[in-house]
Design a protein around this motif. Structure first.
Motif, PDB file in Angstrom:
ATOM      1  N   MET A   1     -13.557 -21.248   0.471  1.00  0.00           N
ATOM      2  CA  MET A   1     -13.160 -20.820  -0.743  1.00  0.00           C
ATOM      3  C   MET A   1     -11.678 -20.331  -0.784  1.00  0.00           C
ATOM      4  O   MET A   1     -11.352 -19.371   0.228  1.00  0.00           O
ATOM      5  CB  MET A   1     -14.052 -19.566  -1.372  1.00  0.00           C
ATOM      6  N   PRO A   2     -10.567 -20.988  -1.335  1.00  0.00           N
ATOM      7  CA  PRO A   2      -9.363 -20.778  -1.396  1.00  0.00           C
ATOM      8  C   PRO A   2      -9.072 -19.279  -1.865  1.00  0.00           C
ATOM      9  O   PRO A   2      -9.631 -18.908  -2.753  1.00  0.00           O
ATOM     10  CB  PRO A   2      -8.637 -21.647  -2.123  1.00  0.00           C
ATOM     11  N   TYR A   3      -8.148 -18.323  -1.481  1.00  0.00           N
ATOM     12  CA  TYR A   3      -8.050 -17.366  -2.014  1.00  0.00           C
ATOM     13  C   TYR A   3      -6.670 -17.449  -2.781  1.00  0.00           C
ATOM     14  O   TYR A   3      -5.976 -18.217  -2.870  1.00  0.00           O
ATOM     15  CB  TYR A   3      -7.433 -16.222  -0.941  1.00  0.00           C
ATOM     16  N   ASP A   4      -6.695 -16.363  -3.883  1.00  0.00           N
ATOM     17  CA  ASP A   4      -5.139 -16.199  -4.576  1.00  0.00           C
ATOM     18  C   ASP A   4      -4.268 -16.097  -3.779  1.00  0.00           C
ATOM     19  O   ASP A   4      -4.046 -15.196  -3.083  1.00  0.00           O
ATOM     20  CB  ASP A   4      -5.740 -14.873  -5.716  1.00  0.00           C
ATOM     21  N   PRO A   5      -3.053 -17.000  -4.003  1.00  0.00           N
ATOM     22  CA  PRO A   5      -2.166 -16.875  -3.053  1.00  0.00           C
ATOM     23  C   PRO A   5      -1.369 -15.304  -3.282  1.00  0.00           C
ATOM     24  O   PRO A   5      -0.954 -14.981  -2.174  1.00  0.00           O
ATOM     25  CB  PRO A   5      -0.968 -17.873  -3.822  1.00  0.00           C
ATOM     26  N   SER A   6      -1.337 -14.694  -4.246  1.00  0.00           N
ATOM     27  CA  SER A   6      -0.883 -13.426  -4.471  1.00  0.00           C
ATOM     28  C   SER A   6      -1.560 -12.492  -3.551  1.00  0.00           C
ATOM     29  O   SER A   6      -0.960 -11.637  -2.972  1.00  0.00           O
ATOM     30  CB  SER A   6      -0.801 -12.858  -5.608  1.00  0.00           C
ATOM     31  N   ARG A   7      -2.847 -12.570  -3.470  1.00  0.00           N
ATOM     32  CA  ARG A   7      -3.674 -11.819  -2.460  1.00  0.00           C
ATOM     33  C   ARG A   7      -3.609 -11.920  -1.199  1.00  0.00           C
ATOM     34  O   ARG A   7      -3.290 -11.091  -0.436  1.00  0.00           O
ATOM     35  CB  ARG A   7      -5.168 -11.944  -2.782  1.00  0.00           C
ATOM     36  N   ILE A   8      -3.119 -13.292  -0.749  1.00  0.00           N
ATOM     37  CA  ILE A   8      -2.815 -13.580   0.577  1.00  0.00           C
ATOM     38  C   ILE A   8      -1.636 -12.957   0.857  1.00  0.00           C
ATOM     39  O   ILE A   8      -1.419 -12.286   2.055  1.00  0.00           O
ATOM     40  CB  ILE A   8      -2.797 -15.247   0.890  1.00  0.00           C
ATOM     41  N   THR A   9      -0.475 -13.013  -0.027  1.00  0.00           N
ATOM     42  CA  THR A   9       0.745 -12.394   0.368  1.00  0.00           C
ATOM     43  C   THR A   9       0.711 -10.844   0.478  1.00  0.00           C
ATOM     44  O   THR A   9       1.288 -10.330   1.319  1.00  0.00           O
ATOM     45  CB  THR A   9       1.741 -12.855  -1.048  1.00  0.00           C
ATOM     46  N   TYR A  10      -0.147 -10.254  -0.516  1.00  0.00           N
ATOM     47  CA  TYR A  10      -0.382  -8.782  -0.391  1.00  0.00           C
ATOM     48  C   TYR A  10      -0.819  -8.566   1.037  1.00  0.00           C
ATOM     49  O   TYR A  10      -0.338  -7.480   1.698  1.00  0.00           O
ATOM     50  CB  TYR A  10      -1.342  -8.242  -1.299  1.00  0.00           C
ATOM     51  N   LEU A  11      -1.776  -9.181   1.602  1.00  0.00           N
ATOM     52  CA  LEU A  11      -2.524  -8.901   2.794  1.00  0.00           C
ATOM     53  C   LEU A  11      -1.458  -8.907   4.037  1.00  0.00           C
ATOM     54  O   LEU A  11      -1.237  -8.240   4.873  1.00  0.00           O
ATOM     55  CB  LEU A  11      -3.464  -9.785   2.943  1.00  0.00           C
ATOM     56  N   LEU A  12      -0.801 -10.194   4.146  1.00  0.00           N
ATOM     57  CA  LEU A  12       0.208 -10.396   4.784  1.00  0.00           C
ATOM     58  C   LEU A  12       1.295  -9.253   4.843  1.00  0.00           C
ATOM     59  O   LEU A  12       1.797  -8.878   6.031  1.00  0.00           O
ATOM     60  CB  LEU A  12       0.971 -11.698   4.717  1.00  0.00           C
ATOM     61  N   GLN A  13       1.706  -8.861   3.848  1.00  0.00           N
ATOM     62  CA  GLN A  13       2.855  -7.888   3.589  1.00  0.00           C
ATOM     63  C   GLN A  13       2.285  -6.544   4.088  1.00  0.00           C
ATOM     64  O   GLN A  13       2.847  -5.776   4.877  1.00  0.00           O
ATOM     65  CB  GLN A  13       3.324  -7.627   2.215  1.00  0.00           C
ATOM     66  N   ARG A  14       1.091  -6.410   3.683  1.00  0.00           N
ATOM     67  CA  ARG A  14       0.418  -4.930   4.332  1.00  0.00           C
ATOM     68  C   ARG A  14       0.396  -4.981   6.001  1.00  0.00           C
ATOM     69  O   ARG A  14       0.465  -4.144   6.462  1.00  0.00           O
ATOM     70  CB  ARG A  14      -1.109  -4.919   3.942  1.00  0.00           C
ATOM     71  N   TYR A  15       0.079  -6.140   6.360  1.00  0.00           N
ATOM     72  CA  TYR A  15      -0.012  -6.341   8.002  1.00  0.00           C
ATOM     73  C   TYR A  15       1.411  -6.167   8.459  1.00  0.00           C
ATOM     74  O   TYR A  15       1.575  -5.396   9.420  1.00  0.00           O
ATOM     75  CB  TYR A  15      -0.659  -7.681   8.251  1.00  0.00           C
ATOM     76  N   THR A  16       2.240  -6.897   7.845  1.00  0.00           N
ATOM     77  CA  THR A  16       3.731  -6.630   8.547  1.00  0.00           C
ATOM     78  C   THR A  16       4.230  -5.218   8.375  1.00  0.00           C
ATOM     79  O   THR A  16       5.107  -4.787   9.243  1.00  0.00           O
ATOM     80  CB  THR A  16       4.485  -7.614   8.080  1.00  0.00           C
ATOM     81  N   ALA A  17       3.726  -4.420   7.531  1.00  0.00           N
ATOM     82  CA  ALA A  17       4.296  -3.266   7.178  1.00  0.00           C
ATOM     83  C   ALA A  17       3.265  -2.113   7.972  1.00  0.00           C
ATOM     84  O   ALA A  17       3.592  -0.884   7.975  1.00  0.00           O
ATOM     85  CB  ALA A  17       4.184  -2.753   5.905  1.00  0.00           C
ATOM     86  N   LYS A  18       2.186  -2.784   8.725  1.00  0.00           N
ATOM     87  CA  LYS A  18       1.367  -2.061   9.681  1.00  0.00           C
ATOM     88  C   LYS A  18       0.758  -0.965   8.799  1.00  0.00           C
ATOM     89  O   LYS A  18       0.266   0.109   9.333  1.00  0.00           O
ATOM     90  CB  LYS A  18       2.238  -1.241  10.712  1.00  0.00           C
ATOM     91  N   SER A  19       0.058  -1.236   7.473  1.00  0.00           N
ATOM     92  CA  SER A  19      -0.515  -0.410   6.830  1.00  0.00           C
ATOM     93  C   SER A  19      -1.894  -1.043   6.282  1.00  0.00           C
ATOM     94  O   SER A  19      -2.382  -0.382   5.318  1.00  0.00           O
ATOM     95  CB  SER A  19       0.455  -0.068   5.628  1.00  0.00           C
ATOM     96  N   CYS A  20      -2.336  -2.032   6.896  1.00  0.00           N
ATOM     97  CA  CYS A  20      -3.628  -2.821   6.380  1.00  0.00           C
ATOM     98  C   CYS A  20      -4.791  -1.627   6.843  1.00  0.00           C
ATOM     99  O   CYS A  20      -4.809  -1.027   7.943  1.00  0.00           O
ATOM    100  CB  CYS A  20      -3.799  -3.931   7.516  1.00  0.00           C
ATOM    101  N   THR A  21      -5.628  -1.467   6.052  1.00  0.00           N
ATOM    102  CA  THR A  21      -6.840  -1.002   6.409  1.00  0.00           C
ATOM    103  C   THR A  21      -7.733  -1.908   7.192  1.00  0.00           C
ATOM    104  O   THR A  21      -7.652  -2.984   7.304  1.00  0.00           O
ATOM    105  CB  THR A  21      -7.868  -0.498   5.047  1.00  0.00           C
ATOM    106  N   LYS A  22      -8.917  -1.213   7.976  1.00  0.00           N
ATOM    107  CA  LYS A  22      -9.766  -2.011   8.651  1.00  0.00           C
ATOM    108  C   LYS A  22     -10.235  -3.160   7.803  1.00  0.00           C
ATOM    109  O   LYS A  22     -10.404  -4.392   8.184  1.00  0.00           O
ATOM    110  CB  LYS A  22     -10.778  -1.274   9.353  1.00  0.00           C
ATOM    111  N   GLU A  23     -10.658  -2.923   6.569  1.00  0.00           N
ATOM    112  CA  GLU A  23     -11.277  -3.819   5.675  1.00  0.00           C
ATOM    113  C   GLU A  23     -10.198  -4.945   5.213  1.00  0.00           C
ATOM    114  O   GLU A  23     -10.554  -6.168   5.381  1.00  0.00           O
ATOM    115  CB  GLU A  23     -11.801  -3.269   4.493  1.00  0.00           C
ATOM    116  N   GLU A  24      -8.935  -4.645   5.160  1.00  0.00           N
ATOM    117  CA  GLU A  24      -8.099  -5.490   4.732  1.00  0.00           C
ATOM    118  C   GLU A  24      -7.756  -6.488   5.932  1.00  0.00           C
ATOM    119  O   GLU A  24      -7.442  -7.512   5.933  1.00  0.00           O
ATOM    120  CB  GLU A  24      -6.824  -4.739   4.454  1.00  0.00           C
ATOM    121  N   LEU A  25      -7.620  -5.948   7.147  1.00  0.00           N
ATOM    122  CA  LEU A  25      -7.338  -6.736   8.348  1.00  0.00           C
ATOM    123  C   LEU A  25      -8.552  -7.586   8.524  1.00  0.00           C
ATOM    124  O   LEU A  25      -8.380  -8.886   8.848  1.00  0.00           O
ATOM    125  CB  LEU A  25      -7.532  -5.572   9.550  1.00  0.00           C
ATOM    126  N   GLU A  26      -9.696  -7.358   8.187  1.00  0.00           N
ATOM    127  CA  GLU A  26     -10.840  -8.516   8.456  1.00  0.00           C
ATOM    128  C   GLU A  26     -10.742  -9.282   7.391  1.00  0.00           C
ATOM    129  O   GLU A  26     -10.858 -10.424   7.761  1.00  0.00           O
ATOM    130  CB  GLU A  26     -12.312  -7.659   8.206  1.00  0.00           C
TER     131      GLU A  26
END
Length: 377
Positions: free
Chosen positions: A1-26
């Motif tokens: 199931m493809p994700y919404d591109p804006s959601r993917i970008t949000y998750l990647l930005q959270r990751y690179t900013a070191k602010s991902c929650t455990k759930e977001e990282l998963e």
């Protein structure tokens, strides 16, 4: 199931900013594991790579070769450990870039603008046939009923039911500066609207043709119906669709109207002049004449995927996009040079991040006063 591109970008930005929650990282690693998300991941990685100075950070590594080996792998793979490792490697490079960037030049933007100017979001206004208006945003979920037509808002999307085949009159979906929205028309055609844009369409397609009117920028995925040709009118230009995916950019403050074809075929027409486009081609209408050229498709539709991509673009053209997305006014206190910029970045960054990146080129500086961006030498 493809994700919404804006959601993917949000998750990647959270990751690179070191602010991902455990759930977001998963969730992020689930995105990476799904081959359907490859295009969006590759666009993000490419954008990050081009604005990351790999040679300076890792002089002992041929970063171009490393990047090429990552993004040119087969796009339709199942989840494997190397796939995650490759993606993680690029994300780590991106993390380095983000953490080092504040030490670089141009801190004056942040210092002078204490309240950050946030990026645009899903918001629009729907004008109904009776003249009434409905305000739409990212969070709303509602059903609007007009006669036998039901219009459902689902977060950042508007969806027309197929029940209203006898409905009369036109609706108009308008996005402000700093807004974007999606709509599924009564025939199933999907349209993404960029900032400062509008689409006028009938509540039901009952005639021999399906005709809509666009101002600004829109990306179309047209539902095929050979008995009812689909046409888009943008200024003096008309695009006749033969079943396809395409982007039209028709802003009043741009001196061209651009139609870029991704799939299928379209015929662009103005007056007695018409041109047929093949996938990957772009028609540029200027002064009543068409020019057809090979398109930088990734750059053209980057906005739809939550990215800015600037490949060989002059500063004024870049700042026009920035102005529309951040709803700011650009004021020049210097004459911009002829230098061209390259690279890309996510559209969910604060304005100050974007200006800092542009300042990194060393050609221009910026001062922010309220919602004015002043371009300095």
């Amino acid at each position: 199931m493809p994700y919404d591109p804006s959601r993917i970008t949000y998750l990647l930005q959270r990751y690179t900013a070191k602010s991902c929650t455990k759930e977001e990282l998963e969730e992020l690693f689930a995105v990476i594991a799904a081959a359907e998300n490859d295009d969006t991941l590759h666009q993000f990685m490419e954008a990050e790579f081009h604005r990351f100075n790999g040679e300076e950070a890792f002089p002992q590594i041929d970063t171009e070769s490393v990047y090429a080996s990552i993004v040119k792998k087969e796009p339709r793979r199942i989840f494997t450990l190397p796939r995650v490792a490759a993606a993680a490697a690029v994300l780590l490079l991106a993390t380095w870039w983000f953490t080092q960037q504040p030490k670089k030049s141009a801190p004056q933007i942040v210092e002078q603008q204490k309240r950050p100017i946030l990026p645009g979001s899903n918001k629009a206004t729907l004008t109904l046939a009776d003249g009434s208006t409905v305000t739409l945003d990212s969070t709303g979920n509602q059903v609007i009923s007009r006669g036998d037509t039901k219009i459902s808002q689902q977060n950042g999307q508007l969806l027309y039911s197929s029940a209203g085949k006898t409905a009369e009159g036109y609706n108009k979906l308008s996005t402000p500066r700093g807004g974007q929205f999606r709509v599924v028309l009564p025939d199933g055609t999907k349209v993404w609207l960029n900032s400062a844009s509008s689409l006028r369409y009938p509540m039901a397609f009952t005639g021999k043709e399906r005709i809509v009117e666009l101002e600004g920028q829109g990306y179309f995925e047209v539902a095929q119906n050979a008995e009812q040709p689909f046409k888009v009118k943008a200024h003096e230009m008309e695009v006749q669709v033969l079943g396809t995916h395409f982007d039209i950019m028709a802003y009043a403050d741009e001196n061209t109207v651009n139609t870029t074809l991704l799939e299928g075929a379209v015929q662009v027409k103005e007056g007695n002049t018409a041109r047929l486009l093949k996938p990957g081609q772009q028609a540029i209408l200027k002064s009543h004449a068409f020019t057809v050229q090979e398109a930088d498709v990734k750059r053209v539709i980057a906005w739809k995927n939550g990215l800015f991509v600037f490949n060989d673009m002059a500063l004024p053209a870049i700042l026009r996009e920035v102005a529309r997305w951040y709803d700011v006014e650009i004021v020049y206190e210097t004459t911009p040079g002829t230098e061209l910029y390259g690279g890309g970045l996510a559209r969910n960054l604060h304005l100050s991040n974007v200006l800092t990146l542009l300042e990194g080129s060393g050609f221009n500086h910026f001062r922010v006063e309220g919602r004015k961006v002043i371009v300095l030498p």
